[in-house]
Enzyme design. Structure first.
Site, PDB file in Angstrom:
ATOM      1  N   GLY A 139      41.958  45.703  39.539  1.00  0.00           N
ATOM      2  CA  GLY A 139      42.538  45.231  40.713  1.00  0.00           C
ATOM      3  C   GLY A 139      43.905  44.301  40.475  1.00  0.00           C
ATOM      4  O   GLY A 139      44.734  43.967  40.937  1.00  0.00           O
ATOM      5  N   LYS A 156      34.108  48.465  47.130  1.00  0.00           N
ATOM      6  CA  LYS A 156      34.292  46.922  47.862  1.00  0.00           C
ATOM      7  C   LYS A 156      33.761  46.635  48.928  1.00  0.00           C
ATOM      8  O   LYS A 156      33.218  47.551  49.635  1.00  0.00           O
ATOM      9  CB  LYS A 156      35.790  46.448  46.485  1.00  0.00           C
ATOM     10  CG  LYS A 156      35.233  46.688  45.541  1.00  0.00           C
ATOM     11  CD  LYS A 156      36.412  46.588  44.587  1.00  0.00           C
ATOM     12  CE  LYS A 156      36.648  46.928  43.039  1.00  0.00           C
ATOM     13  NZ  LYS A 156      37.076  46.184  42.261  1.00  0.00           N
ATOM     14  N   GLY A 185      38.128  51.667  41.422  1.00  0.00           N
ATOM     15  CA  GLY A 185      38.111  50.745  42.762  1.00  0.00           C
ATOM     16  C   GLY A 185      39.342  51.007  44.154  1.00  0.00           C
ATOM     17  O   GLY A 185      38.646  51.556  44.569  1.00  0.00           O
ATOM     18  N   HIS A 209      28.510  44.291  38.515  1.00  0.00           N
ATOM     19  CA  HIS A 209      29.956  43.806  38.655  1.00  0.00           C
ATOM     20  C   HIS A 209      30.642  42.288  38.777  1.00  0.00           C
ATOM     21  O   HIS A 209      29.433  41.775  38.891  1.00  0.00           O
ATOM     22  CB  HIS A 209      29.712  44.666  40.009  1.00  0.00           C
ATOM     23  CG  HIS A 209      31.643  44.818  40.130  1.00  0.00           C
ATOM     24  ND1 HIS A 209      32.967  43.991  40.372  1.00  0.00           N
ATOM     25  CD2 HIS A 209      32.492  45.862  39.705  1.00  0.00           C
ATOM     26  CE1 HIS A 209      33.628  44.282  40.420  1.00  0.00           C
ATOM     27  NE2 HIS A 209      33.576  45.781  39.827  1.00  0.00           N
ATOM     28  N   ASN A 235      34.492  52.819  43.767  1.00  0.00           N
ATOM     29  CA  ASN A 235      33.995  52.000  44.630  1.00  0.00           C
ATOM     30  C   ASN A 235      33.874  50.985  45.267  1.00  0.00           C
ATOM     31  O   ASN A 235      35.418  50.020  45.310  1.00  0.00           O
ATOM     32  CB  ASN A 235      33.780  50.331  43.155  1.00  0.00           C
ATOM     33  CG  ASN A 235      33.241  49.326  43.879  1.00  0.00           C
ATOM     34  OD1 ASN A 235      32.725  49.200  44.801  1.00  0.00           O
ATOM     35  ND2 ASN A 235      32.950  47.922  42.961  1.00  0.00           N
ATOM     36  N   GLU A 270      32.775  40.794  39.621  1.00  0.00           N
ATOM     37  CA  GLU A 270      33.173  39.925  40.931  1.00  0.00           C
ATOM     38  C   GLU A 270      31.556  39.609  41.181  1.00  0.00           C
ATOM     39  O   GLU A 270      32.126  38.295  41.483  1.00  0.00           O
ATOM     40  CB  GLU A 270      33.706  40.757  42.079  1.00  0.00           C
ATOM     41  CG  GLU A 270      35.099  41.213  41.821  1.00  0.00           C
ATOM     42  CD  GLU A 270      35.730  42.703  42.204  1.00  0.00           C
ATOM     43  OE1 GLU A 270      34.811  43.457  43.354  1.00  0.00           O
ATOM     44  OE2 GLU A 270      36.937  43.295  41.421  1.00  0.00           O
ATOM     45  N   SER A 315      41.902  49.490  37.369  1.00  0.00           N
ATOM     46  CA  SER A 315      42.786  50.178  37.044  1.00  0.00           C
ATOM     47  C   SER A 315      42.933  51.767  37.360  1.00  0.00           C
ATOM     48  O   SER A 315      44.300  51.799  36.674  1.00  0.00           O
ATOM     49  CB  SER A 315      44.263  49.089  37.186  1.00  0.00           C
ATOM     50  OG  SER A 315      44.403  47.944  38.024  1.00  0.00           O
ATOM     51  N   GLU A 345      34.284  47.384  31.839  1.00  0.00           N
ATOM     52  CA  GLU A 345      35.387  46.932  33.050  1.00  0.00           C
ATOM     53  C   GLU A 345      35.977  45.938  32.768  1.00  0.00           C
ATOM     54  O   GLU A 345      35.292  45.193  32.996  1.00  0.00           O
ATOM     55  CB  GLU A 345      34.947  47.405  34.974  1.00  0.00           C
ATOM     56  CG  GLU A 345      34.543  48.251  35.348  1.00  0.00           C
ATOM     57  CD  GLU A 345      34.414  47.752  36.639  1.00  0.00           C
ATOM     58  OE1 GLU A 345      35.389  49.431  37.508  1.00  0.00           O
ATOM     59  OE2 GLU A 345      33.984  47.183  37.605  1.00  0.00           O
TER      60      GLU A 345
HETATM   61  P1  13P Z   1      40.372  49.100  39.994  1.00  0.00           P
HETATM   62  O1  13P Z   1      40.318  50.087  40.659  1.00  0.00           O
HETATM   63  O2  13P Z   1      41.134  48.522  41.912  1.00  0.00           O
HETATM   64  O3  13P Z   1      40.776  47.763  39.126  1.00  0.00           O
HETATM   65  O4  13P Z   1      38.717  48.635  40.248  1.00  0.00           O
HETATM   66  C1  13P Z   1      38.214  49.299  39.187  1.00  0.00           C
HETATM   67  C2  13P Z   1      36.582  48.351  39.825  1.00  0.00           C
HETATM   68  O5  13P Z   1      36.142  47.213  40.012  1.00  0.00           O
HETATM   69  C3  13P Z   1      35.593  49.371  39.745  1.00  0.00           C
HETATM   70  O6  13P Z   1      34.289  48.838  40.162  1.00  0.00           O
END
Ligand code: 13P
Length: 262
Positions: free
Chosen positions: A178, A16, A238, A100, A14, A102, A217, A172
């Site tokens: 992140g 983003k 991510g 997601h 992903n 976010e 992560s 997640e």
């Molecule tokens: P990170 O791997 O940066 O923590 O992000 C995970 C994520 O939100 C994937 O959709």
């Protein structure tokens, strides 16, 4: 081991809101070239909408799939700024991320909206990756299973249990996204087993064949531990998916775990 008899692991990236056109081109090319060695896993990338034509151009007729990070309801209409599932299919997308954290937190997508998008994605013949997860406050208040249970139930109510043959689930935990704080393999496994148990209460066949990815992560150095768990069928990555070497190392970990289990 019988673990993944019916479940091919998947590693999804992903991106983003990241990557210039030039960086996207370089990243897709490097992933495509590095991934030709993998045969035991599915790989998919989720660039921003604007890079999807590039993904289609560079990945058509390869083993790597691409998808979008979001979509809106319906096929067309007066919804300024939105993109429909039909438009994504037009650009060769097989998958779309739905719900997601976010989107839920920053763009106020509630259970009703996530359920409606899940339904719309299926109607467009996309395979949704439905994201679920609890916040740190919810985990600390011992609400993890309640929160995940509610997120799952509203999705199951909206599309029915058999639709989950077409859906990938991604667990997640919001506190691990992140932040560099990964759930331990045991913490993740416990929630994945809970998710599969809920599905099994509806339909055992669906539950056993459904892929549940872990996200939060994931890096090359923690991937093997996660992939070794019985109910973790891959990762939604991510930050580490923006670097071809890191992403390919995670794919390699999934491939090796799968081959070792065959
Ligand atoms: P990170 O791997 O940066 O923590 O992000 C995970 C994520 O939100 C994937 O959709």
């Amino acid at each position: 081991m019988q673990k993944r008899e019916q479940r091919k692991p998947m590693v999804a990236g992903n991106w983003k809101m990241n990557a210039s056109r030039e960086a996207a081109q370089a990243l897709i090319t490097a992933i495509q070239q590095g991934a030709t060695a993998f045969t035991a896993i599915d790989i998919a990338i989720f660039p921003s909408f604007v890079h999807l034509p590039l993904a289609e151009h560079l990945l058509k007729n390869t083993a790597i799939a691409w998808g979008a990070q979001n979509m809106y309801l319906g096929t067309a209409g007066a919804f300024t700024g939105e993109v429909s599932g039909a438009m994504l299919v037009d650009y060769g997308c097989q998958y779309v991320l739905i719900g997601h954290s976010e989107r839920r937190a920053l763009f106020h997508e509630d259970l009703t909206m996530v359920a409606a998008k899940l339904k719309a994605a299926l109607e467009a013949k996309l395979k949704p990756i439905l994201c679920l997860g609890e916040t740190l406050a919810e985990r600390e208040a011992n609400q993890t299973e309640n929160v995940i249970g509610m997120q799952l139930q509203s999705a199951i109510d909206a599309v029915g249990i058999h639709a989950f043959n077409q859906i990938v689930v991604a667990y997640e935990p919001v506190w691990a996204i992140g932040t560099g704080l990964t759930a331990t393999p045991e913490q993740a496994q416990s929630v994945h087993a809970f998710i599969r148990k809920i599905f099994a209460q509806h339909d055992v066949v669906v539950a056993n064949s459904m892929r549940i990815l872990y996200g939060g992560s994931v890096k090359a150095d923690n991937a093997t531990g996660l992939f070794g768990m019985a109910d973790i069928d891959g990762a939604l990555v991510g930050g580490a998916s923006l670097d071809a070497k890191s992403f390919l190392a995670i794919c390699q970990a999934a491939e090796q775990t799968e081959i070792a289990m065959e």
